[in-house]
Design an enzyme around this catalytic site. Structure first.
Site, mmCIF file in Angstrom:
data_model
loop_
_atom_site.group_PDB
_atom_site.id
_atom_site.type_symbol
_atom_site.label_atom_id
_atom_site.label_comp_id
_atom_site.label_asym_id
_atom_site.label_seq_id
_atom_site.Cartn_x
_atom_site.Cartn_y
_atom_site.Cartn_z
ATOM 1 N N HIS A 265 11.680 83.681 55.310
ATOM 2 C CA HIS A 265 10.937 84.389 54.247
ATOM 3 C C HIS A 265 9.780 83.484 53.822
ATOM 4 O O HIS A 265 8.897 83.190 54.616
ATOM 5 C CB HIS A 265 11.940 84.693 53.121
ATOM 6 C CG HIS A 265 11.473 85.625 52.048
ATOM 7 N ND1 HIS A 265 10.306 86.326 52.099
ATOM 8 C CD2 HIS A 265 12.048 85.965 50.851
ATOM 9 C CE1 HIS A 265 10.164 87.060 51.002
ATOM 10 N NE2 HIS A 265 11.211 86.856 50.230
ATOM 11 N N HIS A 306 7.079 90.143 61.856
ATOM 12 C CA HIS A 306 7.416 90.607 60.509
ATOM 13 C C HIS A 306 8.427 91.729 60.590
ATOM 14 O O HIS A 306 8.350 92.549 61.508
ATOM 15 C CB HIS A 306 6.160 91.091 59.762
ATOM 16 C CG HIS A 306 6.367 91.138 58.284
ATOM 17 N ND1 HIS A 306 6.936 92.226 57.653
ATOM 18 C CD2 HIS A 306 6.134 90.215 57.326
ATOM 19 C CE1 HIS A 306 7.030 91.970 56.369
ATOM 20 N NE2 HIS A 306 6.558 90.757 56.135
ATOM 21 N N ASP A 363 1.555 84.320 56.546
ATOM 22 C CA ASP A 363 1.880 82.915 56.301
ATOM 23 C C ASP A 363 1.344 81.975 57.354
ATOM 24 O O ASP A 363 1.205 80.782 57.119
ATOM 25 C CB ASP A 363 3.394 82.755 56.141
ATOM 26 C CG ASP A 363 3.793 83.305 54.802
ATOM 27 O OD1 ASP A 363 3.041 83.057 53.850
ATOM 28 O OD2 ASP A 363 4.790 84.019 54.709
HETATM 29 N N1 CMC Z 1 8.781 84.030 67.974
HETATM 30 C C1 CMC Z 1 9.338 84.459 69.151
HETATM 31 N N2 CMC Z 1 10.078 85.580 69.258
HETATM 32 C C2 CMC Z 1 10.262 86.309 68.145
HETATM 33 C C3 CMC Z 1 9.709 85.941 66.912
HETATM 34 C C4 CMC Z 1 8.928 84.757 66.847
HETATM 35 N N3 CMC Z 1 8.371 84.376 65.704
HETATM 36 N N4 CMC Z 1 10.053 86.845 65.971
HETATM 37 C C5 CMC Z 1 10.804 87.764 66.589
HETATM 38 N N5 CMC Z 1 10.938 87.438 67.907
HETATM 39 C C6 CMC Z 1 11.626 88.226 68.941
HETATM 40 C C7 CMC Z 1 13.130 88.083 68.781
HETATM 41 O O1 CMC Z 1 13.644 87.041 69.578
HETATM 42 C C8 CMC Z 1 13.609 89.444 69.234
HETATM 43 O O2 CMC Z 1 13.589 89.470 70.644
HETATM 44 P P1 CMC Z 1 14.651 90.392 71.458
HETATM 45 O O3 CMC Z 1 14.313 91.813 71.093
HETATM 46 O O4 CMC Z 1 14.351 90.071 72.881
HETATM 47 O O5 CMC Z 1 16.013 89.966 71.016
HETATM 48 C C9 CMC Z 1 12.507 90.411 68.748
HETATM 49 O O6 CMC Z 1 11.325 89.594 68.670
HETATM 50 C C10 CMC Z 1 12.791 91.038 67.401
HETATM 51 O O7 CMC Z 1 13.159 89.998 66.490
HETATM 52 P P2 CMC Z 1 14.080 90.229 65.218
HETATM 53 O O8 CMC Z 1 14.553 88.905 64.717
HETATM 54 O O9 CMC Z 1 15.083 91.268 65.527
HETATM 55 O O10 CMC Z 1 13.040 90.850 64.186
HETATM 56 P P3 CMC Z 1 13.214 90.941 62.632
HETATM 57 O O11 CMC Z 1 12.361 92.084 62.201
HETATM 58 O O12 CMC Z 1 14.633 90.944 62.216
HETATM 59 O O13 CMC Z 1 12.619 89.533 62.120
HETATM 60 C C11 CMC Z 1 11.192 87.859 61.263
HETATM 61 C C12 CMC Z 1 11.409 89.371 61.490
HETATM 62 C C13 CMC Z 1 9.940 87.683 60.382
HETATM 63 C C14 CMC Z 1 12.376 87.244 60.515
HETATM 64 C C15 CMC Z 1 10.987 87.185 62.647
HETATM 65 O O14 CMC Z 1 9.880 87.751 63.313
HETATM 66 C C16 CMC Z 1 10.828 85.677 62.520
HETATM 67 O O15 CMC Z 1 11.818 84.950 62.482
HETATM 68 N N6 CMC Z 1 9.537 85.176 62.455
HETATM 69 C C17 CMC Z 1 9.296 83.776 62.249
HETATM 70 C C18 CMC Z 1 9.437 83.434 60.792
HETATM 71 C C19 CMC Z 1 8.300 83.963 59.937
HETATM 72 O O16 CMC Z 1 7.134 83.772 60.267
HETATM 73 N N7 CMC Z 1 8.663 84.586 58.817
HETATM 74 C C20 CMC Z 1 7.673 85.029 57.810
HETATM 75 C C21 CMC Z 1 7.627 86.494 57.651
HETATM 76 S S1 CMC Z 1 6.191 86.940 56.669
HETATM 77 C C22 CMC Z 1 6.510 86.286 55.129
HETATM 78 C C23 CMC Z 1 7.404 87.096 54.287
HETATM 79 O O17 CMC Z 1 7.148 88.285 54.083
HETATM 80 O O18 CMC Z 1 8.367 86.509 53.782
#
Ligand code: CMC
Length: 428
Positions: A265, A306, A363
């Site tokens: 987050h 995101h 971010d």
């Molecule tokens: N780098 C590489 N692969 C990724 C990333 C990333 N940053 N984010 C998601 N993926 C892949 C993940 O491995 C998955 O692959 P597969 O379908 O093959 O299993 C797919 O994309 C979907 O990921 P998810 O975790 O199911 O997606 P989510 O919607 O639950 O997670 C997230 C969203 C923001 C937690 C995630 O993208 C992440 O961990 N990003 C990095 C941390 C980050 O930058 N967070 C800030 C978000 S913006 C600030 C806020 O609003 O708080």
């Protein structure tokens, strides 16, 4: 008002007729409140398809990249309003006229100082304490100063708490920073605007004057505005849940700070800079992109992806512009910023990121801007918390003002043991 109904049938038998409710925009919601009586709960860990409340504050359409506060598009707010105006809009639902704006600014200015006793709280922290730890503790401690003004059922008292929190959060955040570097605390200056005053409290020292750069102040103000609210994200939902039990606003906001701290987050901007440091140089960018794509490696590119925006993050679009403006205007040469720009390019062109709709998020750019203007990495999440503070309060206030407000109490799918015979310790 129910416009239509969904019927839930299990093995051919209708077990519930569920009203479908329409909002003013966005997905319709299936009202499942009667389902418990039919013997079922819904199961949605991570709240992938659950609307937890009714709200008039912020609308997001993640597929179309829309973010609006009280109906106003985020890019207009970021480009044409300042953060205090956005605070007013979030709290009151309407854009202020000049008199209302000046009055609001005056009220916030009246509350920027903190009680001198609060200074002692800081001295209890170790000098290397993370500023988020200090923010979390000190914001919660504010409740001990306003005992007589904590009737959460009185709208005027709720609004006073909102004003205090908006006004004092930058003061407390800057104090956490000054404490961590061993410099004296700097008192707020009410002749400066919100962003300028924060920069003043962060960077001025008694020995010489500090001149706030208008470019930096404007970038800071945009960072505040772009983070001001984001619907029912993890920290806002935390604040609502904490507040639903009747907890005081300072305790609720401290809970929001704690929730925001996590790297998935608000901790992402700090984690992003840590990652850029780890990558270190341009020749290692490809290696890290490959790591992020490798399923057997838990590494993720911080600042990418995101939960809600699966095409583009409208905040990131504005932040990207500001980021490039600030880097150009400050003429900063920093190898880490070169790594960031290379990463942005590779990720935007790489099929893995394109297919999975992983774009640089707000971010990613805010981290780069904050680094460029000299904010230490461990303050990044603190700045996010300061900015989101108004969103938290607006949601808390909205929830408490709604008729029939209930304590938030989710249920579960139980997977543990059942009906075991307990054998006393002496017989085991
Ligand atoms: N780098 C590489 N692969 C990724 C990333 C990333 N940053 N984010 C998601 N993926 C892949 C993940 O491995 C998955 O692959 P597969 O379908 O093959 O299993 C797919 O994309 C979907 O990921 P998810 O975790 O199911 O997606 P989510 O919607 O639950 O997670 C997230 C969203 C923001 C937690 C995630 O993208 C992440 O961990 N990003 C990095 C941390 C980050 O930058 N967070 C800030 C978000 S913006 C600030 C806020 O609003 O708080």
């Amino acid at each position: 008002m129910a416009d239509s109904k969904a019927s839930l049938s299990i093995d051919g038998n209708v077990v519930a007729e569920l009203p479908i409710l329409k909002g003013s925009a966005g997905n319709d919601v299936i009202d499942i409140r009667t389902l418990g009586a039919a013997g079922y709960f819904t199961y949605d860990p991570g709240f992938m398809a659950t609307a937890s409340c009714e709200s008039e504050i912020t609308f997001i359409d993640g597929d179309k990249g829309i973010l609006q506060h009280r109906g106003y598009a985020i890019d207009s707010l970021a480009k044409q309003a300042d953060y205090l105006e956005v605070c007013y809009i979030l709290l009151h639902g309407e854009a202020p006229n000049r008199t209302q704006y000046d009055e609001f600014k005056g009220i916030i200015n009246n509350h920027t100082m903190v009680h001198e006793k609060l200074v002692h709280f800081f001295h209890g922290f170790l000098p290397d304490a993370h500023p988020m730890a200090m923010l979390c503790g000190v914001v919660g401690a504010l409740s001990s100063f306003y005992h007589s003004d904590l009737d959460i059922h009185a709208p005027d008292q709720r609004m006073r708490s909102a004003h205090r929190l908006i006004a004092k959060m930058p003061t407390i955040a800057a104090m956490a920073y000054k404490y961590s570097i061993g410099q004296p605390f700097v008192y707020p200056r009410n002749d400066l605007n919100y962003a300028e005053n924060f920069l003043h409290m962060m960077f001025s020292v008694p020995a010489e004057p500090y001149v706030v750069s208008p470019t930096v102040a404007r970038a800071m103000d945009r960072i505040f505005t772009l983070h001001a609210d984001h619907e029912q994200n993890a920290s806002t939902s935390t604040v609502r849940l904490a507040g639903s039990s009747g907890a005081n606003p300072y305790a609720c906001i401290a809970a929001g700070v704690a929730s925001l701290w996590g790297p998935a987050h608000g901790g992402a901007n700090e984690a992003c800079l840590t990652m850029l440091n780890e990558i270190g140089s341009l020749d290692r960018v490809d290696e890290y992109v490959a790591k992020a794509k490798d399923k057997s490696d838990p590494f993720r590119l911080m600042g990418f992806g995101h939960r809600v925006y699966k095409n583009f993050d409208p905040r990131a679009t504005v932040m990207r512009e500001t980021c490039h403006e600030v880097l150009k205007e400050l003429g900063i040469q920093d190898p880490l910023l070169d790594v960031a720009m290379a990463l942005e390019k590779v990720a935007l062109e790489d099929p893995y990121f394109i297919e999975k709709k992983l774009y640089p998020n707000v971010d990613f750019y805010s981290g780069i801007i904050l680094k460029a203007i000299g904010i230490p990495t461990n303050m990044f999440t603190v700045i996010f918390a300061m900015s989101r503070n108004v969103g938290w309060i607006a949601h808390w206030d909205e929830m408490l003002g709604q008729p029939g407000q209930k304590i938030g109490r989710p249920r579960q799918k139980y997977t543990g043991e059942i009906n075991r015979k307990f054998i006393p310790l002496s017989e085991r």
